[in-house]
Design a protein around this motif. Structure first.
Motif, short mmCIF file in Angstrom:
data_model
loop_
_atom_site.label_atom_id
_atom_site.label_comp_id
_atom_site.label_asym_id
_atom_site.label_seq_id
_atom_site.Cartn_x
_atom_site.Cartn_y
_atom_site.Cartn_z
N SER A 165 0.83 -1.21 0.00
CA SER A 165 0.00 0.00 0.00
C SER A 165 0.86 1.25 0.00
N ALA A 166 1.91 1.25 0.81
CA ALA A 166 2.80 2.41 0.87
C ALA A 166 3.51 2.62 -0.46
N ARG A 167 3.90 1.52 -1.11
CA ARG A 167 4.56 1.64 -2.42
C ARG A 167 3.62 2.25 -3.44
N LEU A 168 2.34 1.89 -3.40
CA LEU A 168 1.38 2.46 -4.34
C LEU A 168 1.19 3.95 -4.07
N ILE A 169 1.13 4.32 -2.80
CA ILE A 169 1.03 5.75 -2.45
C ILE A 169 2.25 6.49 -2.97
N TRP A 170 3.43 5.90 -2.86
CA TRP A 170 4.67 6.50 -3.36
C TRP A 170 4.57 6.73 -4.87
N ILE A 171 4.03 5.74 -5.60
CA ILE A 171 3.84 5.89 -7.05
C ILE A 171 2.87 7.03 -7.35
N PHE A 172 1.77 7.09 -6.60
CA PHE A 172 0.80 8.17 -6.79
C PHE A 172 1.46 9.54 -6.55
N GLU A 173 2.33 9.60 -5.55
CA GLU A 173 3.02 10.86 -5.25
C GLU A 173 3.94 11.25 -6.41
N LYS A 174 4.68 10.28 -6.94
CA LYS A 174 5.59 10.54 -8.05
C LYS A 174 4.83 11.01 -9.30
N LEU A 175 3.62 10.49 -9.48
CA LEU A 175 2.80 10.88 -10.63
C LEU A 175 2.08 12.21 -10.42
N GLY A 176 2.17 12.74 -9.20
CA GLY A 176 1.51 14.00 -8.90
C GLY A 176 0.04 13.84 -8.53
N TRP A 177 -0.40 12.60 -8.34
CA TRP A 177 -1.80 12.35 -7.99
C TRP A 177 -2.05 12.44 -6.49
N ALA A 178 -1.00 12.28 -5.70
CA ALA A 178 -1.09 12.34 -4.24
C ALA A 178 -0.11 13.39 -3.73
N THR A 179 -0.54 14.16 -2.75
CA THR A 179 0.32 15.19 -2.16
C THR A 179 0.24 15.11 -0.63
N ASP A 180 1.13 15.87 0.01
CA ASP A 180 1.15 15.96 1.48
C ASP A 180 1.17 14.57 2.13
N VAL A 181 2.00 13.69 1.58
CA VAL A 181 2.09 12.33 2.12
C VAL A 181 2.85 12.36 3.44
N ARG A 182 2.29 11.73 4.44
CA ARG A 182 2.89 11.71 5.77
C ARG A 182 3.80 10.49 5.91
N TRP A 183 5.02 10.64 5.37
CA TRP A 183 5.99 9.57 5.46
C TRP A 183 6.64 9.55 6.84
N PRO A 184 7.10 8.39 7.30
CA PRO A 184 7.75 8.33 8.62
C PRO A 184 9.11 9.00 8.59
N THR A 185 9.53 9.53 9.70
CA THR A 185 10.87 10.11 9.84
C THR A 185 11.64 9.34 10.89
N GLU A 186 12.96 9.36 10.79
CA GLU A 186 13.80 8.64 11.75
C GLU A 186 13.58 9.16 13.16
N ALA A 187 13.44 10.47 13.30
CA ALA A 187 13.24 11.06 14.63
C ALA A 187 11.92 10.59 15.24
N ARG A 188 10.87 10.57 14.42
CA ARG A 188 9.56 10.14 14.92
C ARG A 188 9.59 8.67 15.33
N LEU A 189 10.20 7.82 14.50
CA LEU A 189 10.27 6.40 14.81
C LEU A 189 11.09 6.14 16.07
N ALA A 190 12.19 6.88 16.22
CA ALA A 190 13.02 6.72 17.41
C ALA A 190 12.24 7.11 18.68
N LYS A 191 11.46 8.16 18.57
CA LYS A 191 10.65 8.59 19.71
C LYS A 191 9.60 7.54 20.08
N LEU A 192 8.95 6.98 19.07
CA LEU A 192 7.93 5.97 19.34
C LEU A 192 8.55 4.69 19.90
N ALA A 193 9.74 4.35 19.41
CA ALA A 193 10.41 3.15 19.92
C ALA A 193 10.86 3.36 21.36
N ALA A 194 11.32 4.57 21.67
CA ALA A 194 11.78 4.85 23.04
C ALA A 194 10.62 4.82 24.03
#
Length: 315
Positions: A285-314
């Protein structure tokens, strides 16, 4: 902290809007049973039916195609776009995803979103429509909880309050229109495989087998894959990220569920567009969203960040 619910207000937190907007009428309840149990019966019949006859490459290809078409409509459209706003979609894509999701026969988009938002609001607590942990932790209670979370909850008569949980979709004319045409898309999801199977094989038998495998059986398999996220992924699996419930990652379902079974991160960070965030965690599903973003069909995609993941893991 568990929210105190007011029974007189239909299960709402005191002072808030009720959880339910009423109860299903008899006709709707009968249709629920038909569209859940008939495909399931077809799935049970599939094993002896497949032995030696009645299944060909046309049926397999059509079943896989419609499985992906309707399944990704649910995971990318119903779930990550409409429920959680993980990205914004251009209008044609938004409508297409709503139609694709409707073809999974899991309820109209507004109903599906309202139920799922209620699930997140009360996850694994009183008010959650399909938690497996509502009956206790004894073996018998867990067996009852598994059945309830997997498919038993679908037969409940109470209807989630859409005004409370999905007011944005009720205000979207495109989604409301798709919502009203749910019966049409339910018919098409069964008829189209039969038409294609008949045209490709140029036979009534090819139409029938395609209807059976790419229609009924495909719907049943997709139902149980989706329901397994509600049941199995709230009972067993790994929990590398902190969430306030028992959502867990269950890797055997990752490919069939289009990445939805990386459920722990999803409940830790519900608006994230990618659920499988670690190396090797396949998330179609995430890969398809990535394709939509590259095609300009999807915008403002909320991708994960290393800082956010580290905070959630901690946490």
């Amino acid at each position: 902290m568990t929210t105190t619910l007011d029974a007189k207000a239909g299960g709402a937190p005191k002072g808030g809007k009720p959880l339910f907007e009423g109860r299903r009428n008899l006709a709707t309840q009968i249709l629920v049973y038909i569209f859940i149990l008939v495909p399931f019966a077809a799935l049970i019949a599939a094993v002896p039916f497949a032995w030696g006859w009645g299944l060909g490459w046309v049926d397999v290809v059509l079943a896989v195609f419609f499985f992906y078409l309707s399944g990704l409509g649910v995971t990318v459209g119903y779930h990550r776009l409409f429920t959680h706003g993980s990205f914004k979609a251009k209008r044609p894509l938004k409508i297409a995803l709503a139609v694709m999701g409707s073809m999974a026969v899991q309820s109209p988009p507004v109903t599906w979103v309202a139920d799922h938002r209620r699930h997140h609001a009360f996850s694994d607590r009183e008010g959650d429509p399909h938690s497996p942990w509502l009956f206790g932790t004894s073996p018998l209670a867990l067996a009852k909880g598994f059945w309830h979370a997997h498919m038993g909850w679908i037969f409940d008569h109470d209807v989630t309050n859409k005004q409370r949980f999905a007011p944005d979709l009720l205000a979207d004319r495109d989604i409301v229109r798709v919502n009203k045409l749910f019966a049409v898309f339910t018919g098409l999801t069964l008829i189209l495989p039969a038409v294609l199977g008949g045209l490709i094989t140029w036979s009534w038998w090819g139409a029938f087998t395609a209807f059976f495998w790419a229609g009924l059986v495909r719907v049943a398999v997709l139902h149980h894959v989706t329901w397994s996220t509600n049941s199995i992924c709230h009972m067993i699996g790994e929990r590398p990220f902190a969430s306030r419930d028992k959502a867990a990652n269950f890797w055997p379902l990752a490919i069939l569920s289009f990445g939805e079974s990386w459920h722990n991160l999803h409940h830790a960070d519900p608006t994230c567009a990618r659920h499988g965030v670690k190396r090797g965690q396949v998330d179609t599903s995430a890969r398809l969203i990535w394709i939509f973003e590259k095609l300009g069909w999807a915008t403002d995609v909320r991708w994960p960040t290393e800082a956010r993941l580290a905070k959630l893991a901690a946490e």
